[in-house]
Design a protein around this motif. Structure first.
Motif, short mmCIF file in Angstrom:
data_model
loop_
_atom_site.label_atom_id
_atom_site.label_comp_id
_atom_site.label_asym_id
_atom_site.label_seq_id
_atom_site.Cartn_x
_atom_site.Cartn_y
_atom_site.Cartn_z
N ILE A 165 2.17 -39.55 -10.23
CA ILE A 165 1.75 -40.10 -11.51
C ILE A 165 0.24 -39.99 -11.67
CG2 ILE A 165 1.65 -42.18 -12.94
CD1 ILE A 165 4.28 -43.07 -11.61
N LEU A 166 -0.49 -40.33 -10.61
CA LEU A 166 -1.95 -40.28 -10.66
C LEU A 166 -2.47 -38.86 -10.83
CD1 LEU A 166 -2.63 -42.88 -7.86
CD2 LEU A 166 -3.38 -43.12 -10.23
N SER A 167 -1.73 -37.88 -10.33
CA SER A 167 -2.15 -36.49 -10.45
C SER A 167 -1.72 -35.85 -11.77
CB SER A 167 -1.61 -35.66 -9.28
OG SER A 167 -0.20 -35.59 -9.34
N GLY A 168 -1.05 -36.63 -12.62
CA GLY A 168 -0.66 -36.12 -13.93
C GLY A 168 0.67 -35.40 -13.98
N GLN A 169 1.45 -35.46 -12.91
CA GLN A 169 2.71 -34.72 -12.87
C GLN A 169 3.88 -35.50 -13.46
OE1 GLN A 169 3.55 -32.98 -8.92
NE2 GLN A 169 1.46 -33.54 -8.33
N TYR A 170 3.74 -36.81 -13.61
CA TYR A 170 4.92 -37.65 -13.78
C TYR A 170 4.52 -38.91 -14.52
CZ TYR A 170 9.50 -39.39 -12.07
OH TYR A 170 10.78 -39.83 -11.97
N VAL A 175 -3.05 -46.04 -15.87
CA VAL A 175 -3.19 -44.58 -15.93
C VAL A 175 -2.61 -44.10 -17.26
CG1 VAL A 175 -0.94 -44.16 -14.84
CG2 VAL A 175 -2.72 -42.43 -14.66
N GLU A 176 -3.14 -43.01 -17.76
CA GLU A 176 -2.52 -42.33 -18.90
C GLU A 176 -1.60 -41.25 -18.32
OE1 GLU A 176 -3.67 -39.64 -22.80
OE2 GLU A 176 -5.20 -40.97 -21.95
N PRO A 177 -0.28 -41.47 -18.38
CA PRO A 177 0.64 -40.52 -17.75
C PRO A 177 0.44 -39.09 -18.26
CG PRO A 177 1.80 -42.53 -18.34
CD PRO A 177 0.44 -42.61 -18.97
N LYS A 178 0.65 -38.16 -17.35
CA LYS A 178 0.52 -36.72 -17.58
C LYS A 178 -0.93 -36.29 -17.78
CE LYS A 178 5.06 -36.73 -17.76
NZ LYS A 178 5.81 -36.51 -18.97
N LYS A 179 -1.88 -37.16 -17.44
CA LYS A 179 -3.30 -36.82 -17.57
C LYS A 179 -3.99 -37.10 -16.24
CE LYS A 179 -7.42 -37.51 -20.42
NZ LYS A 179 -7.98 -38.25 -21.60
N GLN A 180 -4.29 -36.06 -15.52
CA GLN A 180 -4.93 -36.20 -14.21
C GLN A 180 -6.32 -36.82 -14.35
OE1 GLN A 180 -5.31 -32.51 -12.11
NE2 GLN A 180 -5.86 -33.45 -10.16
N GLY A 181 -6.66 -37.70 -13.41
CA GLY A 181 -7.98 -38.31 -13.40
C GLY A 181 -8.16 -39.42 -14.41
#
Length: 348
Positions: free
Chosen positions: A45-50, A6-12
């Motif tokens: 993390i997956l939702s871009g919050q963390y 995942v790219e942290p802080k980026k949802q989707g």
């Protein structure tokens, strides 16, 4: 090899992709990942919050609840090919702070620690990873893939240790414990309470499904109403929801000399009415204590491994609601009514 990144802080931004083999500098022990558990931190993390990617990188390999099989291990490491192991999540900061300097890195004081799958260090949701022996904890072979429950169990093992250490400031012989929340953390907290010989009461909102059944199978008691209607002055409360009203309900109805351990993280932004003066008066006059507890040290992982080894396998199996293959990882995020713990199977 394949990994969920995942790219942290980026949802989707999450995807399963090919990544390089694990770097040698991560450690001499090579582990084949069997499965990883999904928890609230992963969802954030997956939702871009963390989340934070390793230095110099844009993407992070997810996964901090793991179970794997050793493929390579150096002589004298205490590990051998075929051993089932769980990787510890946190690593001490490089400074180090006073706590990290003495091995108490779960109490890091400067925030410069790293965490696999969360903060600046790739996680375990890849087909293979490397690790140093001191951060790999052996699991009873009879647990098999249920060893994936060890990391969340380590969290409540630490919570119980905190309760017992603080209670031990005076003569402390707890008999009654309350656990708020019947998710994986709450159910595992109840398991460890029952293993300590306590009368355990679990509070949650649902009235049917696997949660009440799992609590009953432990020999514990399941409730859906307020604490004071079911239990008079518990000796220990392990709070596993982070819901503000439950936190203060637990504090308000604690027994004399009792301990409340907070393991749930509140989202904030909500106000509740609290008689702070009355609460303060009760806590002072009754020598009560409230403590926050997060993460876990190696000894807590070892305590968790011992607790799971003693637990009924069919009960542990009941915690794992669903297993989904790595390529279908998105299905693990689709919450179903009877879900307790969802696991991503990495090994084919």
């Amino acid at each position: 090899m394949r990994a969920l990144t995942v790219e942290p802080k980026k949802q989707g931004s999450a995807t399963v992709e090919e990544v390089p083999e694990p770097p040698v500098e991560d450690g001499p022990v090579l582990v084949e990942t069997l499965a990883v558990g999904v928890c609230g931190t992963d969802l954030e993390i997956l939702s871009g919050q963390y989340g934070w990617a390793p230095p110099g990188r844009d993407r992070l390999v997810l996964g901090h609840e793991s179970i794997g099989r050793v493929q390579e291990a150096p002589a004298g490491s205490g590990l051998a090919p075929g051993d089932l192991v769980v990787g510890i999540v946190r690593r001490p900061d490089p400074v180090p702070c006073p706590n990290c300097a003495v091995g108490e890195w779960d109490f890091c004081r400067n925030g410069k620690y790293t965490e696999r799958g969360i903060k600046e260090h790739d996680g375990y949701c890849s087909e293979r990873y490397r690790i140093t022996p001191e951060y790999a904890v052996k699991v009873d072979p009879s647990l098999g893939s249920l060893g994936v429950l060890l990391e969340p169990t380590s969290v409540v093992a630490k919570a119980w240790e905190q309760a017992e250490r603080i209670g031990g400031r005076a003569r402390f012989e707890p008999k009654v414990a309350v656990v708020t929340g019947a998710g994986p953390i709450g159910l595992l907290a109840a398991l460890l309470g029952v293993q300590r010989g306590l009368e355990v009461h679990v509070f949650d909102q649902v009235t049917s499904g696997p949660k009440p059944e799992l609590v009953a199978a432990l020999g514990a008691h399941y409730h859906t109403g307020p604490i004071e209607e079911a239990v008079k002055e518990p000796d220990v409360v392990v709070e596993c929801t982070g819901v503000g009203s439950l936190v203060f309900d637990a504090m308000e109805h604690l027994g004399p000399g009792g301990v409340v351990v907070l393991t749930g993280v509140s989202s904030g932004g909500r106000s509740i009415d609290v008689d702070a003066g009355l609460l303060n008066r009760a806590m002072v006059l009754e020598n009560e204590a409230v403590v926050g507890s997060v993460n876990a040290n190696r000894r807590h992982y070892e305590q968790a491994a011992e607790a799971l080894a003693k637990a009924d396998r069919s009960w542990l199996e009941g915690l794992v609601s669903r297993r989904v293959p790595l390529e279908d990882w998105q299905a693990a995020l689709e919450r179903q009514p009877d879900d307790v713990k969802v696991v991503i199977e990495v090994a084919k």
